[in-house]
Motif scaffolding. Structure first.
Motif, PDB file in Angstrom:
ATOM      1  N   ILE A   1       0.712  -1.111  -0.016  1.00  0.00           N
ATOM      2  CA  ILE A   1       0.184   0.063   0.154  1.00  0.00           C
ATOM      3  C   ILE A   1       0.941   1.309   0.021  1.00  0.00           C
ATOM      4  O   ILE A   1       1.671   1.368   0.716  1.00  0.00           O
ATOM      5  CB  ILE A   1      -0.965  -0.071   1.171  1.00  0.00           C
ATOM      6  N   ALA A   2       0.829   1.995  -0.896  1.00  0.00           N
ATOM      7  CA  ALA A   2       1.336   3.433  -1.013  1.00  0.00           C
ATOM      8  C   ALA A   2       0.751   4.632  -0.424  1.00  0.00           C
ATOM      9  O   ALA A   2      -0.705   4.518  -0.615  1.00  0.00           O
ATOM     10  CB  ALA A   2       1.859   3.797  -2.280  1.00  0.00           C
ATOM     11  N   TYR A   3       1.261   5.475   0.438  1.00  0.00           N
ATOM     12  CA  TYR A   3       0.764   6.461   1.013  1.00  0.00           C
ATOM     13  C   TYR A   3       1.075   7.616   0.375  1.00  0.00           C
ATOM     14  O   TYR A   3       2.574   7.816   0.383  1.00  0.00           O
ATOM     15  CB  TYR A   3       1.007   6.546   2.569  1.00  0.00           C
ATOM     16  N   LEU A   4       0.453   8.410   0.009  1.00  0.00           N
ATOM     17  CA  LEU A   4       0.690   9.648  -1.169  1.00  0.00           C
ATOM     18  C   LEU A   4       0.354  10.828  -0.351  1.00  0.00           C
ATOM     19  O   LEU A   4      -0.509  11.115   0.318  1.00  0.00           O
ATOM     20  CB  LEU A   4       0.464   9.388  -2.497  1.00  0.00           C
ATOM     21  N   GLY A   5       1.230  12.007  -0.702  1.00  0.00           N
ATOM     22  CA  GLY A   5       0.858  13.295  -0.385  1.00  0.00           C
ATOM     23  C   GLY A   5       2.085  13.928   0.535  1.00  0.00           C
ATOM     24  O   GLY A   5       2.186  15.211   0.936  1.00  0.00           O
ATOM     25  N   LEU A   6       3.214  13.321   0.774  1.00  0.00           N
ATOM     26  CA  LEU A   6       4.550  13.929   1.433  1.00  0.00           C
ATOM     27  C   LEU A   6       5.622  14.174   0.226  1.00  0.00           C
ATOM     28  O   LEU A   6       5.461  13.826  -0.893  1.00  0.00           O
ATOM     29  CB  LEU A   6       4.889  13.010   2.370  1.00  0.00           C
ATOM     30  N   ASP A   7       6.713  14.505   0.624  1.00  0.00           N
ATOM     31  CA  ASP A   7       7.784  14.865  -0.517  1.00  0.00           C
ATOM     32  C   ASP A   7       8.296  13.529  -1.107  1.00  0.00           C
ATOM     33  O   ASP A   7       8.539  13.323  -2.117  1.00  0.00           O
ATOM     34  CB  ASP A   7       8.879  15.551   0.399  1.00  0.00           C
TER      35      ASP A   7
END
Length: 594
Positions: free
Chosen positions: A144-150
């Motif tokens: 699972i990829a968590y996106l929204g940071l650098d």
């Protein structure tokens, strides 16, 4: 009254730190640096702090047992309820590879069934910007990829992703693995890689412990403190932070909630002494390089603290978070960087002394060592008659502090040794003159009423920092004056439990409510210095009762309840334990094991 303790364990690999609760939840994890925003921080806000837990599915009560694998920073948490028992092994990989240390931003969690048919529920919801940013999730084949940071946070696991994404419980009937990464993901076989990393990490920490030089005096406690202290070094730059957390209150409702994820110059001497006392040269050398780098950038004055990258601006601000147990404000940054704390110059000179007089250091990485020493001596000269905020960082009180003059004296003393090593007679003459001037001002702090040294010239108050007059060798520990000084401090600042307050007079926030652990360890060292060895051993052993279940120490202790308060774990407290044990062991003439 209920005793408050921090029921958490610390893991880390000198690139990041994390706190794991006894219920397996990750209470605190900042990525990509010690001083970055948390990605898990429900320690400060249960609603905004995200979650990473492996809890029992059943709502019934459960029993938890948490422990470290011996002589490592690998943490095990065993959970047992009516369904069965399972173990979560948490660690931050660290081991030698390609002539360097492999220390990725990677948290590995190994999940094993131990008895019965335990049902568990896994939750993983990282956040960004101190809880203000909720991350989107992207499901892939095995992660699972968590996106929204650098950079991407990725959870790679052999647990069915549906269970994780939908919060469904499942029967744990075989070993499972969860690998959380920031930036570079794990792109290798999951189970075998996790096991290889675990074996390598266990071996690294055990070899590190074997290389320490410690006596058999409370060896287990010293080992745990040394391991905790090691994790607080940000290896990339060599900086050592005061604590891994921010805004854990010194006392409930006190508003003394500070961000300690920075490197204090005032702690330099004590920290380097601790590493020297356990025979760890590598950490000393890295820290020296960090300090040396800062010293080349200083123009007008040294700051009391710097960022782990050497950053000088650490602007303090408050965050819209609930706070630990509702204690506000929650602060990041620390305005103490703007303070005038003149003891820092002596601290730097005493800390850097080994670069010039210790034969283990060859060709210190500085073109002109004389320049640094001369500049620092001139700063001592310039500030000799300047009031400052003092060791305890008073925000609205400036005085001529005894502790500051002690380090003017000690720093000048160190500079004399450097001058002798360099054959520089002018430097030696300057250092000698400044020593004498500092001594004159220290003596102005002597209180006839107390028959002891006050915290500042003209002040009626006593302060535990003046224990250092004996520990640093300013006062002859066998002299009547040293013994009277110690007795006065005991009468004024010591609790019936043997704990020490920093001071008892009001400051910017009122009268201190909790005792400061480093002062209690200084007291133990002072007892050993003056020959009260039985008292020193007794008081040291009392202090061991103020650790949590894993042997970790907080910054402050409530003497009435034995409760832990302040940021946690506190590197300074563990420094105190290591140095006090070393001082006692030398007096006991215990053998040292390498």
């Amino acid at each position: 009254m209920i005793k408050h303790t921090y029921d958490m364990g610390l893991i880390g690999n000198c690139a990041y730190l994390a706190l794991i609760r006894k219920d397996t939840s990750v209470a605190w994890l900042c990525w990509p640096r010690f001083d970055s925003s948390f990605v898990f921080g429900d320690l400060l806000d249960e609603q905004k702090g995200g979650e990473f837990s492996i809890r029992p599915a059943a709502p019934t009560p459960f029993h938890s047992h948490q422990y470290y694998q011996q002589n490592t920073n690998v943490l095990c948490t065993e959970i047992e309820n009516e369904d069965g028992r399972y173990r979560v092994t948490d660690f931050a990989p660290r081991f030698p590879q390609y002539e360097r240390y492999y220390k990725p931003l990677m948290l590995i969690r190994k999940l094993e069934p131990l008895a019965g048919t335990p049902r568990v529920r896994v939750a993983c919801n990282p956040v960004g910007d101190y809880g203000q940013t909720r991350l989107s999730r992207r499901r892939s084949s095995n992660h699972i990829a968590y996106l929204g940071l650098d950079e991407e946070i990725r959870l790679t696991t052999d647990i069915p992703l549906t269970y994780v994404l939908e919060g469904e419980d499942f029967v744990l009937n075989e070993t499972k693995y969860l690998v959380l990464t920031y930036g570079a993901p794990l792109e290798a076989a999951l189970a075998s890689t996790a096991e290889r990393f675990l074996l390598g990490t266990v071996d690294y920490w055990r070899q590190w412990v074997k290389s320490t030089s410690i006596s058999n005096f409370h060896q287990e406690a010293v080992i745990r403190s040394a391991l905790a202290l090691k994790m607080h070094q940000y290896e990339d730059t060599g900086a050592i932070i005061a604590a891994s957390t921010t805004s854990l209150p010194e006392a409930p409702g006190s508003t003394r909630n500070w961000d300690y994820r920075y490197c204090w110059m005032r702690d330099t001497f004590y920290t380097l002494t601790a590493f020297n006392n356990i025979g760890h040269f590598e950490e000393m050398e890295r820290y020296f390089h960090y300090i040396a780098n800062i010293s080349t950038k200083v123009k007008d004055k040294y700051q009391p603290l710097y960022g782990i990258s050497g950053a000088s601006e650490l602007t303090e601000r408050e965050l819209p978070l609930a706070g630990y147990l509702g204690n506000q404000p929650v602060r990041i940054g620390n305005d103490a960087y703007t303070h005038i704390q003149n003891d820092v110059y002596g601290q730097i000179l005493v800390a850097l002394l080994p670069l010039y007089v210790d034969c283990r250091f060859v060709n210190p990485e500085r073109a002109s060592p004389e320049k640094l020493v001369y500049e620092t001596l001139h700063m001592i000269e310039k500030t000799m008659d300047q009031p400052d905020a003092g060791l305890w960082e008073f925000r609205h009180i400036a005085q001529y502090h005894c502790y500051t003059y002690l380090f003017h004296w000690a720093g000048s003393h160190a500079a004399r040794k450097v001058a002798h090593s360099l054959g520089d007679t002018d430097m030696e003459a300057l250092a000698t003159r400044l020593m004498q001037e500092a001594e004159h001002r220290i003596e102005q702090c002597f209180s006839e009423e107390h028959q002891a040294y006050a915290n500042a010239i003209g002040s009626p108050h006593l302060d535990a920092s003046t224990l250092q007059l004996i520990m640093m060798g300013y006062l002859d520990p066998n002299s009547a004056r040293a013994h009277r000084h110690l007795e006065a401090l005991e009468k004024e600042l010591m609790t019936p439990e043997g704990l020490f307050y920093r001071y008892r007079h009001p400051d910017d926030f009122g009268t201190p409510e909790t005792t400061f652990l480093i002062c209690s360890f200084w007291y133990v060292e002072t007892l050993a210095c003056v020959g009260r060895l039985e008292d020193a051993v007794r008081e040291f052993e009392k202090l061991l009762s103020y650790t949590n279940h894993l042997g970790l120490l907080s910054e402050d202790v409530d003497a009435r309840t034995g409760s832990q308060w302040g940021n946690f774990p506190q590197a300074y407290s563990h420094v105190g334990l290591v140095n006090a044990a070393y001082r006692i062991a030398k007096k006991l003439d215990r053998p040292t094991f390498v």
